[in-house]
Design a protein around this motif. Structure first.
Motif: not given
Length: 177
Positions: A26-32, A91-97, A100-102
């Motif tokens: 189930t962790l694959n859905k975040y594409n990390m 999810r938090r790491m994915h949302d940060k990426e 946020h505009q780089k």
């Protein structure tokens, strides 16, 4: 993704391995870019009670590893709670990426900003309004005005020169400070 399941002081049955593997999938859905997941399940005895501990080490390409440790009396419950925590972290790491505009420092320096025009534009946004606060009013008059308007509250001076606030409550009634 490489999955490593290890049992310390307990034997991992096929049912436990299947539960761990399906939970990890189930962790694959975040594409990390998860490269490997190491799971260490152990049984410990403290103060005469047996409890289970699960440790997840999630390694991702180009990012820090996520380490989650969870204790519980039931091994399945410990796995489920640890997976929920891992999903929250990913999810938090994915949302940060994603959110946020780089923007680099060079692109900010290259933008020409006229400080005087910006200040003048900000001045135009502020509109002075004359307050009716100095006129003493009755609570009933303010209540009638508040019922007729879309305002949520009204600040006024009462006949005793006290500053009062009349506001609409969530239950449809009115409150007075």
């Amino acid at each position: 993704m490489n999955i490593s399941l290890t049992g310390r002081h307990l034997e991992l049955t096929d049912a436990i391995k299947t539960h761990m593997t399906s939970s990890i999938e189930t962790l694959n859905k975040y594409n990390m870019g998860i490269t490997s997941v190491n799971v260490i399940a152990s049984a410990q005895t403290k103060k005469g009670k047996e409890h289970s501990m699960v440790e997840f080490v999630i390694t991702m390409a180009g990012k820090n590893s996520v380490i989650i440790k969870q204790n519980d009396d039931d091994l399945y419950a410990a796995i489920d709670i640890a997976i929920e925590r891992a999903q929250k972290a990913l999810r938090r790491m994915h949302d940060k990426e994603v959110d946020h505009q780089k923007v680099g420092l060079n692109t900010i320096k290259s933008e020409d900003v006229d400080v005087k025009e910006t200040a003048e534009a900000m001045e135009d946004e502020i509109v002075p309004v004359e307050l009716d606060l100095y006129k003493p009013r009755e609570v009933e008059d303010v209540l009638n005005d508040l019922k007729e308007s879309n305002k949520m509250f009204e600040i006024f001076l009462d006949n005793e020169d006290k500053t009062r606030v009349l506001y609409k409550r969530n239950d449809g009634k009115f409150g007075l400070y």
